[in-house]
Each structure stands twice: as structure tokens, then as C-alpha cells.
Write a protein that holds these residues in place. Structure first.
Motif, PDB file in Angstrom:
ATOM      1  N   LYS B  16      -6.921   2.856   7.728  1.00  7.23           N
ATOM      2  CA  LYS B  16      -6.847   3.956   6.769  1.00  7.23           C
ATOM      3  C   LYS B  16      -6.810   3.513   5.287  1.00  7.23           C
ATOM      4  O   LYS B  16      -7.752   3.927   4.476  1.00  7.23           O
ATOM      5  CB  LYS B  16      -5.419   4.588   6.809  1.00  7.23           C
ATOM      6  CG  LYS B  16      -5.252   5.605   8.059  1.00  7.23           C
ATOM      7  CD  LYS B  16      -3.887   6.188   8.115  1.00  7.23           C
ATOM      8  CE  LYS B  16      -2.611   5.018   8.311  1.00  7.23           C
ATOM      9  NZ  LYS B  16      -2.801   4.275   9.549  1.00  7.23           N
ATOM     10  N   THR B  17      -6.275   2.444   5.125  1.00  6.11           N
ATOM     11  CA  THR B  17      -6.262   1.727   3.716  1.00  6.11           C
ATOM     12  C   THR B  17      -7.733   1.396   3.341  1.00  6.11           C
ATOM     13  O   THR B  17      -8.162   1.637   2.168  1.00  6.11           O
ATOM     14  CB  THR B  17      -5.373   0.745   3.552  1.00  6.11           C
ATOM     15  OG1 THR B  17      -3.950   1.275   3.778  1.00  6.11           O
ATOM     16  CG2 THR B  17      -5.282   0.365   2.049  1.00  6.11           C
ATOM     17  N   THR B  18      -8.377   0.557   4.393  1.00  3.56           N
ATOM     18  CA  THR B  18      -9.798   0.187   3.827  1.00  3.56           C
ATOM     19  C   THR B  18     -10.694   1.416   3.847  1.00  3.56           C
ATOM     20  O   THR B  18     -11.715   1.285   2.582  1.00  3.56           O
ATOM     21  CB  THR B  18     -10.313  -0.601   5.183  1.00  3.56           C
ATOM     22  OG1 THR B  18      -9.411  -1.488   5.692  1.00  3.56           O
ATOM     23  CG2 THR B  18     -11.739  -0.788   5.004  1.00  3.56           C
ATOM     24  N   PHE B  39       0.727   6.208  -0.542  1.00  6.15           N
ATOM     25  CA  PHE B  39       1.686   6.783   0.065  1.00  6.15           C
ATOM     26  C   PHE B  39       2.400   6.010   1.171  1.00  6.15           C
ATOM     27  O   PHE B  39       3.675   6.411   1.651  1.00  6.15           O
ATOM     28  CB  PHE B  39       1.263   8.213   0.819  1.00  6.15           C
ATOM     29  CG  PHE B  39       1.197   9.421   0.004  1.00  6.15           C
ATOM     30  CD1 PHE B  39       0.006   9.698  -0.691  1.00  6.15           C
ATOM     31  CD2 PHE B  39       2.082  10.291  -0.068  1.00  6.15           C
ATOM     32  CE1 PHE B  39      -0.121  10.839  -1.557  1.00  6.15           C
ATOM     33  CE2 PHE B  39       1.985  11.481  -0.887  1.00  6.15           C
ATOM     34  CZ  PHE B  39       0.737  11.720  -1.414  1.00  6.15           C
ATOM     35  N   ASP B  40       2.113   5.038   1.218  1.00  4.23           N
ATOM     36  CA  ASP B  40       2.868   3.725   2.088  1.00  4.23           C
ATOM     37  C   ASP B  40       4.101   3.228   1.442  1.00  4.23           C
ATOM     38  O   ASP B  40       3.999   2.063   0.973  1.00  4.23           O
ATOM     39  CB  ASP B  40       1.967   2.927   2.746  1.00  4.23           C
ATOM     40  CG  ASP B  40       2.232   2.488   3.871  1.00  4.23           C
ATOM     41  OD1 ASP B  40       3.523   2.693   4.292  1.00  4.23           O
ATOM     42  OD2 ASP B  40       1.488   1.846   4.797  1.00  4.23           O
ATOM     43  N   VAL B  41       5.056   4.148   1.208  1.00  5.22           N
ATOM     44  CA  VAL B  41       6.290   3.642   0.331  1.00  5.22           C
ATOM     45  C   VAL B  41       7.186   2.354   0.869  1.00  5.22           C
ATOM     46  O   VAL B  41       7.500   2.343   2.128  1.00  5.22           O
ATOM     47  CB  VAL B  41       7.286   4.686  -0.024  1.00  5.22           C
ATOM     48  CG1 VAL B  41       8.345   4.161  -0.966  1.00  5.22           C
ATOM     49  CG2 VAL B  41       6.540   5.783  -0.539  1.00  5.22           C
ATOM     50  N   CYS B 118      -5.626  10.627  -0.705  1.00  4.00           N
ATOM     51  CA  CYS B 118      -4.264   9.998  -0.531  1.00  4.00           C
ATOM     52  C   CYS B 118      -4.363   9.363   0.856  1.00  4.00           C
ATOM     53  O   CYS B 118      -4.715   9.422   1.788  1.00  4.00           O
ATOM     54  CB  CYS B 118      -3.550  11.293  -0.249  1.00  4.00           C
ATOM     55  SG  CYS B 118      -3.316  12.615  -1.238  1.00  4.00           S
ATOM     56  N   ASP B 119      -3.653   7.818   0.440  1.00  3.96           N
ATOM     57  CA  ASP B 119      -3.910   6.929   1.688  1.00  3.96           C
ATOM     58  C   ASP B 119      -2.423   7.142   2.325  1.00  3.96           C
ATOM     59  O   ASP B 119      -1.499   6.626   1.984  1.00  3.96           O
ATOM     60  CB  ASP B 119      -4.044   5.394   1.116  1.00  3.96           C
ATOM     61  CG  ASP B 119      -3.997   4.258   2.265  1.00  3.96           C
ATOM     62  OD1 ASP B 119      -4.257   4.766   3.175  1.00  3.96           O
ATOM     63  OD2 ASP B 119      -3.856   3.319   1.826  1.00  3.96           O
ATOM     64  N   SER B 120      -2.565   7.688   3.547  1.00  4.50           N
ATOM     65  CA  SER B 120      -1.275   7.783   4.384  1.00  4.50           C
ATOM     66  C   SER B 120      -0.652   6.709   5.109  1.00  4.50           C
ATOM     67  O   SER B 120      -1.563   5.811   5.465  1.00  4.50           O
ATOM     68  CB  SER B 120      -1.516   8.811   5.549  1.00  4.50           C
ATOM     69  OG  SER B 120      -0.434   9.200   6.160  1.00  4.50           O
TER      70      SER B 120
END
Ligand SMILES: Nc1ncnc2c1ncn2[C@@H]1O[C@H](COP(=O)(O)OP(=O)(O)O)[C@@H](O)[C@H]1O
Ligand SMILES: [Mg+2]
Lengths: 91, 273
Positions: B16-18, B39-41, B118-120
Motif C-alpha cells: 500500500k505505502t509503496t 493515515f497509519d497513525v 490516502c495511504d491506509s
């Protein structure tokens, strides 16, 4: 020619990764206990200036760049001009 | 009219982040004003993949909580002036995200950007649900592997029920696209991994692209460069570029294929091995 084709095309990106992480983690480990030091610093600077001058609450802008040996902190404060109405002047 | 695109999957570690980094850089390269939000708090990573980790001062949570202006938290990319990053907090947890807070920030971003990516986080809990809630389109990142496909199916269910578009009568549903990543043609040829057709048959959504398993991804993350901005000319990068072209509505023929361009000697060794 022969040697070249056996070498990885971009030399050692893993070393770059390691250095980036070392710098980042050194900062994260020390900042970790006080995560909100920068928002607090911003509030304090704003309060200190407001004691003496009329500036808007958005007038203080803080930027930082963490480095290996040193980090730089850049603080921009928009001061009202002489005819100012308390709103920050564009700098 | 700006578009909010969530990059989501359910399962962790699928890319996802990639993909969020590669797609947002790809959009920005085409001249679209693009911002990518982490969004990965609590598990900030997008900053590292984008290579701006040393410049994070304020974050998404600071903005939501009113401790910083959006302008202060946005980091302008130094390679592309059309690209910005909104990092997340490394020290808070997901409860710091509120639906109202997220909506307010997204609305402010809509005024400046064409694309908001948005990176979930992984999972299907609060963080993942907030990342998808206001989306117009979704990129569902899937690996050709059973648990990933199952989780993607679960996420598709959420996109169709627990989002703003799903809850608003008369609005179009979120447009979901499948992005197959870490696609390993050799293992697929051996029958060890499902094919593109297998996965699409199960998920029943259109295919955005197929990203091969690639060394270039690791190399790019070591350097803090989205793979679509490195100068290696890898297949992974061109596959992402093609996916971006499809995302903006271009018709691009699907190339499903494999391995990196190999040097003469590597090919020679493989053949004789
Ligand atoms: N196409 C790919 N080829 C090789 N490795 C990949 C590929 N896509 C992702 N990876 C690797 O997989 C791991 C997880 O990727 P990441 O984007 O962080 O996933 P997520 O955000 O879904 O947890 C990382 O180590 C990343 O480098
Ligand atoms: Mg991630």
C-alpha cells in the motif's frame, strides 16, 4: 567491462538506508518522550512576541530539518507593517 | 474538481505505502497537483518512502487538533513542485483521528490539490475506515495469494457500505480498482501463485495494473525515492506509470510481465544454470 556487469547497478543503497535510519531513529528516540515540543515551542514564541507586539495567532511558522551532526530550526514570524491592523504581513 | 483516492487492502505488507508513494509521484509527474496523506497513525512510514523524514515538524494529527496549520504540516517534495506529503504522527494512536477532523482537512486540501491520495493502514478498524470514508475512488492493493485476496474482498464490502458515498443516497458508489502487486511470474508459471485472471474473477472489479515483484522497489525505498521517480527504468516503475495513466482515464494496454530487464551475463547464467 567484464567487472562492471557483475557489480550491482547502483552501489550500495542499503548503506544509504542504514544511514537514513540512524539519523531518524537517533532523533525519534530522544524526541519520543516529548512529542509535542514543537507545537509548544510555537505557542511560547507566539506568547512571548504578543507581550510586546500585536501579531496574529498564525504569525509564527516553524520549520525543521534534522541532520546527522546538527539540525536546523527555521522560525519565521510575520510582523505587521506600520499601518498594520494586527494581521501578518507577507514576507 | 479534486479526487480523493484511497490506497487500501485489509492485509498488511502487500504494498500500500509503496503504491501510494509511486502513484502520487506518478500523478504529480503528469502535472497534477497531488498530496499524499499517511493515515497509519503511530506507524509513520510514508515519510521514509518519500524521503522527507528529516523534514517532518508538524503532522496530520497536529492539524486535526488545531496545534498547527495545514500549510505548516504539508511538506513540499524537492523533486516535483506539484507533489506534497502530509505525514502522520509517530507518537499518537488511531483514536486521535476523528471523522470531523479528517473531513475538515480533506476539504481544505480539496481547494489546493487535484488528487488527494490516502495511504491506509492495514486492518479494517478505525484508521482504515477513516482513510476510505471520504474517498471517491479506491485502489485495492492485492497480492496473488489467498489471504490477501480474501482481505481485499472484505475491504470491497466496506467500501460499499461504510463510506460517505455508500451512506449518501443518490451518490455514485466508490469506484474501486484492483492493483496486483508483488506479482511473480515465475511462481505463477509454476502454478504456485494465482494468476491475474484468477484474482479478478474472484474480486470482480476492474484491473488498474499489475506490478511485478521487483528489486527496484527495495532499492527505491532504501533511497527514499518513490519507484516512479528513480532513474532505473524498472518494470515496476513503468507498470506504476501505466496504472497512473489508467487512473486518470487513459486507455493503456495491459502488459503483464515479469522480470526486470536483465543483463546479458545474467541471462547467460540463467540459461546455462
Ligand atoms: N513490487 C514489489 N516488489 C518487491 N517488493 C515489494 C513490492 N511492493 C512492495 N514491496 C515490499 O513489501 C514490503 C511491504 O510494502 P509496503 O508498501 O510497506 O506495504 P503496506 O503499506 O501494504 O504494509 C516492503 O518491504 C516493500 O519494499
Ligand atoms: Mg503501509
Amino acid at each position: 567491462m567484464f567487472g562492471l556487469s557483475f557489480r550491482p547497478r547502483k552501489a550500495n543503497t542499503a548503506q544509504t538506508a542504514k544511514e537514513r535510519l540512524q539519523i531518524l531513529l537517533a532523533h525519534e528516540r530522544t524526541d519520543g518522550s516529548t512529542p509535542d515540543v514543537l507545537p509548544m515551542l510555537q505557542r511560547d514564541i507566539l506568547a512571548a512576541i504578543q507581550k510586546h507586539m500585536k501579531i496574529g495567532k498564525d504569525a509564527v511558522d516553524i520549520r525543521m530539518e534534522r541532520g546527522d551532526e546538527l539540525s536546523s530550526l527555521e522560525i519565521n514570524i510575520d510582523l505587521p507593517n506600520s499601518r498594520g491592523n494586527g494581521q501578518g504581513a507577507e514576507s | 474538481m479534486s479526487k480523493i483516492i484511497v490506497v487500501t487492502s485489509g492485509k498488511g505488507g502487500v504494498g500500500k505505502t509503496t503504491s501510494a508513494a509511486a502513484i502520487s509521484a506518478g500523478l504529480a509527474k503528469r502535472g497534477h497537483k497531488t498530496v499524499v496523506i499517511d493515515f497509519d497513525v503511530g506507524l509513520r512510514n510514508l515519510d521514509l518512502i518519500m524521503g522527507c523524514e528529516r523534514r517532518v515538524v508538524f503532522d496530520f494529527i497536529n492539524v486535526i487538533q488545531g496545534d498547527a496549520k495545514l500549510k505548516q504540516a504539508l511538506i513540499k517534495d524537492r523533486r516535483l513542485d506539484t507533489l506534497s506529503i502530509l505525514p502522520t504522527s509517530q507518537t499518537r494512536d488511531k483514536d486521535a483521528l476523528t471523522q470531523e477532523g479528517v473531513e475538515k482537512v480533506l476539504n481544505e486540501l480539496r481547494e489546493e490539490f487535484d488528487y488527494i491520495v490516502c495511504d491506509s493502514p492495514a486492518g479494517i478498524e478505525r484508521g482504515a475506515q477513516l482513510a476510505m470514508y471520504f474517498a471517491d475512488e479506491a485502489v485495492v492493493v492485492t497480492n496473488p495469494e489467498v489471504s490477501s485476496v480474501r482481505d481485499s474482498d472484505r475491504v470491497l464490502g466496506l467500501l460499499n457500505s461504510k463510506t460517505h458515498r455508500a451512506e449518501t443516497p443518490d451518490s455514485e458508489p466508490i469506484k474501486a480498482h484492483a492493483l496486483l502487486t508483488r506479482y511473480d511470474t515465475q511462481r505463477i508459471a509454476k502454478g504456485e501463485m494465482m494468476t491475474v485472471e484468477d484474482v479478478l474473477e474472484i474480486l470482480a472489479i476492474p484491473l488498474l495494473g499489475v506490478i511485478p515483484e521487483s528489486q527496484a522497489v527495495l532499492r527505491a525505498s532504501n533511497l527514499g525515492t518513490p519507484v516512479t521517480l528513480d532513474d532505473e527504468g524498472s518494470r515496476a516503475a513503468s507498470a506504476y506509470d501505466e496504472a497512473v495513466a489508467r487512473l486518470v482515464g487513459e486507455q493503456v494496454e495491459m502488459r503483464i510481465g515479469g522480470e526486470e530487464r536483465q543483463g546479458f551475463f545474467q541471462r547467460l547464467f540463467k540459461r546455462t544454470a
